[in-house]
Design a protein around this motif. Structure first.
Motif, PDB file in Angstrom:
ATOM      1  N   ASP A   1       0.850  -1.195   0.000  1.00 24.01           N
ATOM      2  CA  ASP A   1       0.000   0.000   0.000  1.00 24.01           C
ATOM      3  C   ASP A   1       0.888   1.247   0.000  1.00 24.01           C
ATOM      4  OD1 ASP A   1       0.824   0.487   2.624  1.00 24.01           O
ATOM      5  OD2 ASP A   1      -0.878  -0.598   3.458  1.00 24.01           O
ATOM      6  N   ILE A   2       0.259   2.382  -0.260  1.00 19.88           N
ATOM      7  CA  ILE A   2       1.007   3.626  -0.448  1.00 19.88           C
ATOM      8  C   ILE A   2       1.772   4.008   0.810  1.00 19.88           C
ATOM      9  CG2 ILE A   2      -1.063   5.010   0.073  1.00 19.88           C
ATOM     10  CD1 ILE A   2       1.711   6.040  -2.359  1.00 19.88           C
ATOM     11  N   ALA A   3       1.204   3.748   1.977  1.00 23.42           N
ATOM     12  CA  ALA A   3       1.879   4.118   3.223  1.00 23.42           C
ATOM     13  C   ALA A   3       3.184   3.330   3.375  1.00 23.42           C
ATOM     14  CB  ALA A   3       0.955   3.870   4.419  1.00 23.42           C
ATOM     15  N   THR A   4       3.115   2.036   3.122  1.00 27.45           N
ATOM     16  CA  THR A   4       4.308   1.185   3.219  1.00 27.45           C
ATOM     17  C   THR A   4       5.354   1.612   2.206  1.00 27.45           C
ATOM     18  OG1 THR A   4       2.887  -0.641   3.902  1.00 27.45           O
ATOM     19  CG2 THR A   4       5.101  -1.222   3.124  1.00 27.45           C
ATOM     20  N   ARG A   5       4.904   1.978   1.004  1.00 22.54           N
ATOM     21  CA  ARG A   5       5.842   2.373  -0.048  1.00 22.54           C
ATOM     22  C   ARG A   5       6.529   3.698   0.297  1.00 22.54           C
ATOM     23  NH1 ARG A   5       3.572   1.366  -5.996  1.00 22.54           N
ATOM     24  NH2 ARG A   5       5.789   0.968  -6.328  1.00 22.54           N
ATOM     25  N   LEU A   6       5.747   4.672   0.738  1.00 26.65           N
ATOM     26  CA  LEU A   6       6.356   5.971   1.074  1.00 26.65           C
ATOM     27  C   LEU A   6       7.311   5.831   2.255  1.00 26.65           C
ATOM     28  CD1 LEU A   6       3.323   8.398   0.618  1.00 26.65           C
ATOM     29  CD2 LEU A   6       5.335   8.166  -0.848  1.00 26.65           C
ATOM     30  N   LEU A   7       6.955   4.957   3.198  1.00 29.40           N
ATOM     31  CA  LEU A   7       7.841   4.708   4.331  1.00 29.40           C
ATOM     32  C   LEU A   7       9.146   4.067   3.844  1.00 29.40           C
ATOM     33  CD1 LEU A   7       7.420   5.238   7.348  1.00 29.40           C
ATOM     34  CD2 LEU A   7       6.739   2.853   7.601  1.00 29.40           C
ATOM     35  N   GLY A   8       9.037   3.186   2.854  1.00 24.42           N
ATOM     36  CA  GLY A   8      10.230   2.558   2.284  1.00 24.42           C
ATOM     37  C   GLY A   8      11.120   3.565   1.575  1.00 24.42           C
ATOM     38  N   VAL A   9      10.498   4.471   0.831  1.00 29.10           N
ATOM     39  CA  VAL A   9      11.270   5.526   0.154  1.00 29.10           C
ATOM     40  C   VAL A   9      11.972   6.386   1.195  1.00 29.10           C
ATOM     41  CG1 VAL A   9      11.071   7.619  -1.245  1.00 29.10           C
ATOM     42  CG2 VAL A   9       9.798   5.566  -1.901  1.00 29.10           C
ATOM     43  N   GLU A  10      11.220   6.773   2.222  1.00 26.70           N
ATOM     44  CA  GLU A  10      11.815   7.607   3.271  1.00 26.70           C
ATOM     45  C   GLU A  10      12.997   6.894   3.933  1.00 26.70           C
ATOM     46  OE1 GLU A  10       9.900  10.338   6.452  1.00 26.70           O
ATOM     47  OE2 GLU A  10       9.951   8.356   7.356  1.00 26.70           O
ATOM     48  N   ALA A  11      12.815   5.619   4.266  1.00 26.44           N
ATOM     49  CA  ALA A  11      13.889   4.876   4.943  1.00 26.44           C
ATOM     50  C   ALA A  11      15.133   4.813   4.064  1.00 26.44           C
ATOM     51  CB  ALA A  11      13.400   3.478   5.311  1.00 26.44           C
ATOM     52  N   GLY A  12      14.931   4.578   2.758  1.00 18.56           N
ATOM     53  CA  GLY A  12      16.065   4.490   1.845  1.00 18.56           C
ATOM     54  C   GLY A  12      16.825   5.799   1.738  1.00 18.56           C
ATOM     55  N   ILE A  13      16.092   6.895   1.632  1.00 12.57           N
ATOM     56  CA  ILE A  13      16.735   8.212   1.509  1.00 12.57           C
ATOM     57  C   ILE A  13      17.390   8.607   2.828  1.00 12.57           C
ATOM     58  CG2 ILE A  13      16.264  10.674   1.155  1.00 12.57           C
ATOM     59  CD1 ILE A  13      14.110   9.802  -0.868  1.00 12.57           C
ATOM     60  N   GLU A  14      16.712   8.340   3.930  1.00  8.90           N
ATOM     61  CA  GLU A  14      17.271   8.639   5.255  1.00  8.90           C
ATOM     62  C   GLU A  14      18.594   7.898   5.451  1.00  8.90           C
ATOM     63  OE1 GLU A  14      16.507  10.547   7.772  1.00  8.90           O
ATOM     64  OE2 GLU A  14      14.419  11.154   7.509  1.00  8.90           O
ATOM     65  N   ALA A  15      18.630   6.643   5.023  1.00  7.36           N
ATOM     66  CA  ALA A  15      19.846   5.831   5.218  1.00  7.36           C
ATOM     67  C   ALA A  15      21.019   6.453   4.467  1.00  7.36           C
ATOM     68  CB  ALA A  15      19.593   4.395   4.761  1.00  7.36           C
ATOM     69  N   VAL A  16      20.750   6.910   3.248  1.00 10.38           N
ATOM     70  CA  VAL A  16      21.824   7.519   2.441  1.00 10.38           C
ATOM     71  C   VAL A  16      22.258   8.853   3.062  1.00 10.38           C
ATOM     72  CG1 VAL A  16      22.327   8.571   0.206  1.00 10.38           C
ATOM     73  CG2 VAL A  16      21.176   6.349   0.310  1.00 10.38           C
ATOM     74  N   MET A  17      21.293   9.650   3.520  1.00 15.19           N
ATOM     75  CA  MET A  17      21.650  10.930   4.138  1.00 15.19           C
ATOM     76  C   MET A  17      22.419  10.704   5.434  1.00 15.19           C
ATOM     77  SD  MET A  17      18.582  13.623   3.299  1.00 15.19           S
ATOM     78  CE  MET A  17      17.435  12.896   4.433  1.00 15.19           C
ATOM     79  N   GLU A  18      22.025   9.681   6.161  1.00 17.67           N
ATOM     80  CA  GLU A  18      22.697   9.360   7.416  1.00 17.67           C
ATOM     81  C   GLU A  18      24.150   8.961   7.160  1.00 17.67           C
ATOM     82  OE1 GLU A  18      21.111   9.776  10.268  1.00 17.67           O
ATOM     83  OE2 GLU A  18      22.926   9.244  11.395  1.00 17.67           O
ATOM     84  N   GLU A  19      24.346   8.135   6.138  1.00 15.26           N
ATOM     85  CA  GLU A  19      25.692   7.605   5.887  1.00 15.26           C
ATOM     86  C   GLU A  19      26.619   8.653   5.274  1.00 15.26           C
ATOM     87  OE1 GLU A  19      25.771   3.865   3.905  1.00 15.26           O
ATOM     88  OE2 GLU A  19      27.972   3.817   3.771  1.00 15.26           O
ATOM     89  N   TYR A  20      26.086   9.482   4.355  1.00 14.55           N
ATOM     90  CA  TYR A  20      26.971  10.357   3.583  1.00 14.55           C
ATOM     91  C   TYR A  20      26.883  11.835   3.959  1.00 14.55           C
ATOM     92  CZ  TYR A  20      27.551   6.174   0.788  1.00 14.55           C
ATOM     93  OH  TYR A  20      27.825   4.901   0.384  1.00 14.55           O
ATOM     94  N   ALA A  21      25.893  12.194   4.767  1.00 18.17           N
ATOM     95  CA  ALA A  21      25.739  13.580   5.229  1.00 18.17           C
ATOM     96  C   ALA A  21      25.963  14.605   4.106  1.00 18.17           C
ATOM     97  CB  ALA A  21      26.691  13.848   6.398  1.00 18.17           C
ATOM     98  N   PRO A  22      25.139  14.565   3.064  1.00 19.81           N
ATOM     99  CA  PRO A  22      25.278  15.558   1.987  1.00 19.81           C
ATOM    100  C   PRO A  22      24.971  16.965   2.512  1.00 19.81           C
ATOM    101  CG  PRO A  22      23.193  14.401   1.773  1.00 19.81           C
ATOM    102  CD  PRO A  22      23.962  13.694   2.862  1.00 19.81           C
ATOM    103  N   ASP A  23      25.503  17.974   1.816  1.00 18.39           N
ATOM    104  CA  ASP A  23      25.294  19.350   2.288  1.00 18.39           C
ATOM    105  C   ASP A  23      24.097  20.028   1.627  1.00 18.39           C
ATOM    106  OD1 ASP A  23      26.352  19.514  -0.208  1.00 18.39           O
ATOM    107  OD2 ASP A  23      28.050  20.805   0.320  1.00 18.39           O
ATOM    108  N   ALA A  24      23.530  19.392   0.616  1.00 18.42           N
ATOM    109  CA  ALA A  24      22.346  19.938  -0.044  1.00 18.42           C
ATOM    110  C   ALA A  24      21.672  18.805  -0.819  1.00 18.42           C
ATOM    111  CB  ALA A  24      22.741  21.070  -0.994  1.00 18.42           C
ATOM    112  N   VAL A  25      20.417  19.025  -1.182  1.00 19.68           N
ATOM    113  CA  VAL A  25      19.652  17.995  -1.879  1.00 19.68           C
ATOM    114  C   VAL A  25      18.942  18.615  -3.078  1.00 19.68           C
ATOM    115  CG1 VAL A  25      17.821  16.263  -1.663  1.00 19.68           C
ATOM    116  CG2 VAL A  25      19.322  16.725   0.279  1.00 19.68           C
ATOM    117  N   ALA A  26      19.087  17.971  -4.225  1.00 20.93           N
ATOM    118  CA  ALA A  26      18.362  18.396  -5.424  1.00 20.93           C
ATOM    119  C   ALA A  26      17.341  17.321  -5.779  1.00 20.93           C
ATOM    120  CB  ALA A  26      19.334  18.612  -6.585  1.00 20.93           C
ATOM    121  N   VAL A  27      16.090  17.724  -5.922  1.00 24.54           N
ATOM    122  CA  VAL A  27      15.024  16.777  -6.215  1.00 24.54           C
ATOM    123  C   VAL A  27      14.395  17.162  -7.551  1.00 24.54           C
ATOM    124  CG1 VAL A  27      12.822  15.809  -5.395  1.00 24.54           C
ATOM    125  CG2 VAL A  27      14.574  16.491  -3.750  1.00 24.54           C
ATOM    126  N   GLU A  28      14.059  16.151  -8.342  1.00 23.92           N
ATOM    127  CA  GLU A  28      13.443  16.462  -9.631  1.00 23.92           C
ATOM    128  C   GLU A  28      12.077  17.103  -9.424  1.00 23.92           C
ATOM    129  OE1 GLU A  28      13.806  13.634 -13.009  1.00 23.92           O
ATOM    130  OE2 GLU A  28      11.642  13.908 -13.164  1.00 23.92           O
TER     131      GLU A  28
END
Lengths: 180, 180
Positions: free
Chosen positions: B39-66
């Motif tokens: 369902d959409i809630a599970t999917r959005l939570l999965g997207v959030e977890a994936g992006i959070e993990a990358v931000m946590e590991e690499y600590a980027p200084d800015a984010v560009a989103v399409e």
């Protein structure tokens, strides 16, 4: 039951207590507002903070969010979809079940007519919750209508969904007791 | 610089180091996937977890989103807008500046042509980052193209935005800096 009528400029948030066949009770209603002058990141963060604050204070057991269709003004609809996503993921992060209902479903639930106008929805929400004053603006009444819609529709559906999840997903044993 | 090509089924996530006039370097690239069966809630939570993990590991200084436009398939676009909202708010929650660029801007940045096809974008991303292997799938290359686009466009724009914010918003006195 928390209902969310998502929007960037005005996001309606309403909490209703009740169950099918029992009287409904208003727990909370408010509108989270963000400024069109702010950038999208600031606005979405504002929507998230507003919804988080309400979930933190009232600890609802489920969340109903309006399902967005891209049929109207494209710009508005994108903002609505984005605000809705923030509401959905905020609820999911807390492990709350999330249901989506269309505006027609919410209108039909409280007025009997899926094409009811805003005045009629507000009137019925006011009556069903036995309020002295009608909730304003319309976004507040819409959020309450969504919550009522889900209280009335949600019981049976939630049980079906839970059964479907148990049927298809591996589950860990739980300690919760049996129901006769 | 983290670039995000938002999507529910495949969300491209790429991090590029660099500055205008200096060589670019690939730091990370991956694709966050969620199942259309969820369902959409599970999917959005999965997207959030994936992006959070990358931000946590690499600590980027800015984010560009399409930046998403609602011109194509309505159903896909709503999911893209929702996934994009999750990326935007995850970045904003960390206090990271968020920039939106259109697909045309990203294509034009890396190929010189805002209408370049996927193969051309992938080829130029591979070349600009001096990679031995082209990033796959296209969502991964698109995320890197967005990051490169923002590295090249972002420097000057970020300074202008910061100046504009200082000019229009009331600020609290700060301890930083010398007083003449």
């Amino acid at each position: 039951m928390l209902g969310v009528d998502p929007g960037l400029t005005r996001c309606g948030v309403g909490i209703v207590d009740g169950a099918p066949g029992t009287p409904l009770r208003l727990v909370h209603v408010s509108v989270v507002r963000t400024s069109p002058d702010d950038d999208i990141a600031t606005r979405l963060l504002g929507v998230e903070a507003g919804i988080e604050a309400v979930m933190e204070e009232y600890a609802p057991d489920a969340v109903a969010v309006e399902r967005v269709f891209a049929q109207h003004n494209v710009r508005t609809v994108m903002g609505t979809a984005q605000a809705g996503a923030v509401a959905i993921v905020a609820a999911a992060r807390r492990g709350l079940p999330v249901a989506l209902h269309t505006p027609s479903e919410a209108k039909a639930a409280v007025t009997g007519n899926g094409r009811a106008d805003k005045a009629q929805v507000t009137m019925m929400v006011t009556r069903l919750l036995r309020l002295d004053v009608a909730p304003r603006p319309a976004d507040a009444a819409d959020a309450l209508a969504l919550a009522i819609c889900h209280v009335w529709r949600g019981g049976a559906q939630a049980r079906l969904d839970a059964a479907a999840r148990r049927a298809v997903r591996p589950t860990t044993p739980r300690q919760t007791g049996s129901r006769p």
